[in-house]
Scaffold this motif. Structure first.
Motif, PDB file in Angstrom:
ATOM      1  N   ILE A  67       0.950  -0.914  -0.171  1.00 18.15           N
ATOM      2  CA  ILE A  67      -0.046  -0.024  -0.183  1.00 18.15           C
ATOM      3  C   ILE A  67       0.614   1.227  -0.124  1.00 18.15           C
ATOM      4  O   ILE A  67       0.837   1.964  -0.469  1.00 18.15           O
ATOM      5  N   CYS A  68       2.044   1.152   0.850  1.00 16.52           N
ATOM      6  CA  CYS A  68       2.740   2.518   1.072  1.00 16.52           C
ATOM      7  C   CYS A  68       3.495   2.559  -0.339  1.00 16.52           C
ATOM      8  O   CYS A  68       3.049   4.008  -0.432  1.00 16.52           O
ATOM      9  N   ALA A  69       3.915   1.629  -1.739  1.00 11.29           N
ATOM     10  CA  ALA A  69       4.126   2.739  -2.441  1.00 11.29           C
ATOM     11  C   ALA A  69       3.057   2.978  -3.863  1.00 11.29           C
ATOM     12  O   ALA A  69       3.981   3.629  -4.017  1.00 11.29           O
ATOM     13  N   THR A  70       2.141   2.131  -3.372  1.00  8.36           N
ATOM     14  CA  THR A  70       0.227   2.775  -4.317  1.00  8.36           C
ATOM     15  C   THR A  70       0.329   4.824  -3.594  1.00  8.36           C
ATOM     16  O   THR A  70      -0.233   5.429  -4.454  1.00  8.36           O
ATOM     17  N   VAL A  71       0.905   4.198  -2.666  1.00  8.65           N
ATOM     18  CA  VAL A  71      -0.250   5.879  -2.363  1.00  8.65           C
ATOM     19  C   VAL A  71       1.464   7.407  -1.955  1.00  8.65           C
ATOM     20  O   VAL A  71       0.541   8.350  -2.593  1.00  8.65           O
ATOM     21  N   CYS A  72       2.854   6.837  -2.515  1.00 12.18           N
ATOM     22  CA  CYS A  72       3.085   7.780  -2.219  1.00 12.18           C
ATOM     23  C   CYS A  72       3.697   8.109  -3.709  1.00 12.18           C
ATOM     24  O   CYS A  72       3.820   7.461  -4.772  1.00 12.18           O
ATOM     25  N   GLU A  73       3.966   9.307  -4.168  1.00  3.64           N
ATOM     26  CA  GLU A  73       2.621   9.995  -5.198  1.00  3.64           C
ATOM     27  C   GLU A  73       4.410  10.674  -5.874  1.00  3.64           C
ATOM     28  O   GLU A  73       4.348  10.976  -6.582  1.00  3.64           O
ATOM     29  N   ARG A  74       5.405  11.055  -4.823  1.00  5.38           N
ATOM     30  CA  ARG A  74       6.765  10.764  -5.496  1.00  5.38           C
ATOM     31  C   ARG A  74       7.431   9.935  -5.297  1.00  5.38           C
ATOM     32  O   ARG A  74       8.406   9.652  -6.105  1.00  5.38           O
ATOM     33  N   CYS A  94       5.729  14.133   4.002  1.00  9.56           N
ATOM     34  CA  CYS A  94       4.182  14.469   3.099  1.00  9.56           C
ATOM     35  C   CYS A  94       3.702  13.026   4.840  1.00  9.56           C
ATOM     36  O   CYS A  94       2.492  13.565   5.071  1.00  9.56           O
ATOM     37  N   GLY A  95       3.920  12.013   4.620  1.00  2.77           N
ATOM     38  CA  GLY A  95       3.134  11.385   6.019  1.00  2.77           C
ATOM     39  C   GLY A  95       2.371  10.230   5.153  1.00  2.77           C
ATOM     40  O   GLY A  95       1.890   9.832   6.288  1.00  2.77           O
ATOM     41  N   HIS A  96       2.054  10.670   4.080  1.00  2.28           N
ATOM     42  CA  HIS A  96       0.981   9.812   3.753  1.00  2.28           C
ATOM     43  C   HIS A  96       1.284   8.147   4.068  1.00  2.28           C
ATOM     44  O   HIS A  96       0.306   7.232   4.302  1.00  2.28           O
ATOM     45  N   CYS A  97       2.517   7.776   3.444  1.00  2.85           N
ATOM     46  CA  CYS A  97       2.906   6.517   3.657  1.00  2.85           C
ATOM     47  C   CYS A  97       2.001   5.697   4.902  1.00  2.85           C
ATOM     48  O   CYS A  97       2.131   4.661   5.574  1.00  2.85           O
ATOM     49  N   THR A  98       2.929   6.605   6.509  1.00  2.00           N
ATOM     50  CA  THR A  98       2.871   6.296   7.184  1.00  2.00           C
ATOM     51  C   THR A  98       1.309   6.427   8.130  1.00  2.00           C
ATOM     52  O   THR A  98       1.047   5.317   8.646  1.00  2.00           O
ATOM     53  N   ASP A  99       0.194   6.917   7.658  1.00  2.00           N
ATOM     54  CA  ASP A  99      -0.311   7.157   7.210  1.00  2.00           C
ATOM     55  C   ASP A  99      -1.491   6.222   7.170  1.00  2.00           C
ATOM     56  O   ASP A  99      -2.495   5.739   7.651  1.00  2.00           O
ATOM     57  N   GLU A 100      -0.884   5.372   5.895  1.00  2.00           N
ATOM     58  CA  GLU A 100      -1.814   4.544   4.665  1.00  2.00           C
ATOM     59  C   GLU A 100      -1.686   2.448   4.932  1.00  2.00           C
ATOM     60  O   GLU A 100      -2.395   1.660   4.951  1.00  2.00           O
ATOM     61  N   CYS A 101       0.039   2.542   6.041  1.00  2.00           N
ATOM     62  CA  CYS A 101       0.643   1.646   6.675  1.00  2.00           C
ATOM     63  C   CYS A 101      -0.352   0.754   7.324  1.00  2.00           C
ATOM     64  O   CYS A 101      -0.633   1.409   8.670  1.00  2.00           O
ATOM     65  N   PRO A 102      -0.808  -0.456   6.907  1.00  2.00           N
ATOM     66  CA  PRO A 102      -2.364  -0.982   7.988  1.00  2.00           C
ATOM     67  C   PRO A 102      -1.322  -1.249   9.189  1.00  2.00           C
ATOM     68  O   PRO A 102      -2.149  -1.928  10.476  1.00  2.00           O
ATOM     69  N   ALA A 105       3.978   0.115   9.696  1.00  2.00           N
ATOM     70  CA  ALA A 105       5.822  -0.105  10.121  1.00  2.00           C
ATOM     71  C   ALA A 105       6.216   1.017   9.674  1.00  2.00           C
ATOM     72  O   ALA A 105       7.229   0.445   9.404  1.00  2.00           O
ATOM     73  N   ILE A 106       6.129   2.070   9.686  1.00  2.00           N
ATOM     74  CA  ILE A 106       7.019   3.106   8.994  1.00  2.00           C
ATOM     75  C   ILE A 106       6.541   4.640   9.403  1.00  2.00           C
ATOM     76  O   ILE A 106       4.989   4.278   9.993  1.00  2.00           O
ATOM     77  N   GLU A 107       7.664   4.867  10.319  1.00  2.00           N
ATOM     78  CA  GLU A 107       7.341   6.141  10.954  1.00  2.00           C
ATOM     79  C   GLU A 107       8.025   6.798  10.624  1.00  2.00           C
ATOM     80  O   GLU A 107       9.579   7.092   9.906  1.00  2.00           O
ATOM     81  N   LEU A 108       7.862   8.353  10.515  1.00  2.00           N
ATOM     82  CA  LEU A 108       8.520   9.618  10.378  1.00  2.00           C
ATOM     83  C   LEU A 108       9.028  10.043  11.983  1.00  2.00           C
ATOM     84  O   LEU A 108       8.613   9.744  12.291  1.00  2.00           O
ATOM     85  N   LYS A 109      10.589  10.042  11.507  1.00  2.00           N
ATOM     86  CA  LYS A 109      11.251  10.347  12.919  1.00  2.00           C
ATOM     87  C   LYS A 109      12.146  11.963  12.899  1.00  2.00           C
ATOM     88  O   LYS A 109      12.738  12.558  11.936  1.00  2.00           O
ATOM     89  N   GLY A 110      10.721  12.626  13.826  1.00  2.00           N
ATOM     90  CA  GLY A 110      11.305  14.145  13.900  1.00  2.00           C
ATOM     91  C   GLY A 110       9.982  14.963  12.632  1.00  2.00           C
ATOM     92  O   GLY A 110       9.013  14.521  11.860  1.00  2.00           O
ATOM     93  N   ARG A 111       9.988  16.503  13.640  1.00  2.00           N
ATOM     94  CA  ARG A 111       8.650  16.961  13.198  1.00  2.00           C
ATOM     95  C   ARG A 111       9.196  18.344  13.995  1.00  2.00           C
ATOM     96  O   ARG A 111       9.765  18.094  14.402  1.00  2.00           O
ATOM     97  N   PRO A 112       8.671  19.268  12.903  1.00  2.00           N
ATOM     98  CA  PRO A 112       9.167  20.637  12.826  1.00  2.00           C
ATOM     99  C   PRO A 112       7.342  21.067  13.790  1.00  2.00           C
ATOM    100  O   PRO A 112       6.987  20.617  13.973  1.00  2.00           O
TER     101      PRO A 112
END
Ligand code: SF4
Ligand code: SF4
Length: 311
Positions: A67-74, A94-102, A105-112
């Motif tokens: 799913i992550c590969a299909t939602v990542c527009e980049r 952008c966080g789309h992959c982290t939001d959609e991974c059921p 399994a994907i985390e974004l480390k670091g946020r403003p």
């Protein structure tokens, strides 16, 4: 001044660790920021080095759905029989992959985050600080967060919170000078005394570090110095003696601690797809660190070591 000229009061937050007992006196909340100007090859916080958010992939949680590969527009993510792969430099966090991974399994480390918002979050912890504890601002290199972290420290200080700054000191003192009125102490890293060796191993100029130690000492700052004991890099008797001699001459810290090595952070490197030169290095030998601590004590009374060792 137009809005566009306003300085950013945003820091890049990596993590908040509560009930910490190792980052200053008492019970503390340690705040980790992203971005460091040193490249110590033994770093225990690889996710804190870069300023940008980093993608972490937790292979044990991934079920390979794609799913992550299909939602990542980049087009950052690809999947094959070996798992999921990231073309990290192209990621815009952008966080789309982290939001959609059921599976999470994907985390974004670091946020403003705005300094004031972070302050409101941190102040909730004051219930457990007691008389001695407080907040430790740590990195990466916390002082690279600029005016925003000074503002955070100011807000904390005005709220009566004890503020410790955990820094490697490798920058123009001006950055720290602005922080002085709002900090109660520094946890100060001195790793390698020889300037050429320091530059070669960490990429940083330790003359700045030593000079800034002197300035903090002259300013009457409470100082706890920490030296990581790293095989082949910092763990020679000569290095410890040289750092000890410097501390005697520049002015003793309240405490000097030799911190033993462990490789518990190995998985952090794996999640970031990074190889780690120390992945197979074991714990520091007890006899060795005791000998180094004895040398340290001959220069700085009460110098100690910490961490798990092997016999
Ligand atoms: S969406 Fe999550 S579980 Fe599915 S392949 Fe990507 S990382 Fe793995
Ligand atoms: S955070 Fe956004 S750009 Fe980065 S890999 Fe995930 S979906 Fe793609």
């Amino acid at each position: 001044m137009s809005c566009g000229d306003m300085p950013s009061m945003t820091v890049t937050l990596l993590d908040i660790q509560r009930m910490s007992t190792e980052d200053g006196p008492g019970l503390r909340t340690t705040v980790f920021f992203k971005g460091c100007n040193l490249r110590c090859p033994w770093c225990h916080n690889p996710e804190s080095i870069g300023r940008k958010p980093d993608l972490n992939w937790l292979s044990v949680k991934c079920m390979g759905c794609g799913i992550c590969a299909t939602v990542c527009e980049r087009g950052v993510i690809t999947r094959d029989s070996n798992g999921v792969h990231f073309d990290r430099p192209r990621c815009i966090a952008c966080g789309h992959c982290t939001d959609e991974c059921p599976q999470g399994a994907i985390e974004l480390k670091g946020r403003p985050i705005e300094a004031e918002t972070l302050f409101r979050e941190l102040i909730k912890d004051r219930a457990y600080f007691g008389g001695e504890g407080g907040i430790t601002l740590s990195g990466g290199e916390v002082m690279l967060q600029g005016e925003a972290v000074v503002m955070l420290a100011k807000l904390l200080k005005e709220a009566g919170i004890h503020v410790a700054v955990d820094t490697a000191g490798c920058y123009d003192f001006k950055l720290l000078e602005a922080m002085l009125p709002y900090m109660d102490m520094a946890l100060y890293d001195i790793k390698i005394f020889d300037p050429a060796r320091h530059l070669e191993i960490t990429g940083g100029d330790n003359r700045l570090i030593l000079e800034n130690y002197r300035k903090l000492r002259d300013a009457g700052m409470r100082l706890w110095v920490r030296t990581p004991v790293i095989e082949g890099a910092t763990d020679s008797a000569e290095n410890i003696r040289a750092i000890g001699g410097f501390l005697r001459e520049a002015g003793l810290p309240e405490r000097w601690e030799l911190c033993s090595f462990n490789n518990l952070c190995r998985d952090k490197y794996t999640r970031l797809d990074l190889d780690w030169a120390y992945k197979n290095t074991g714990l520091t030998e007890k006899k060795h660190i005791e000998e180094l601590a004895a040398i340290a004590r001959s220069c700085v009374p009460g110098a100690m070591y910490s961490g798990t060792t092997k016999e």
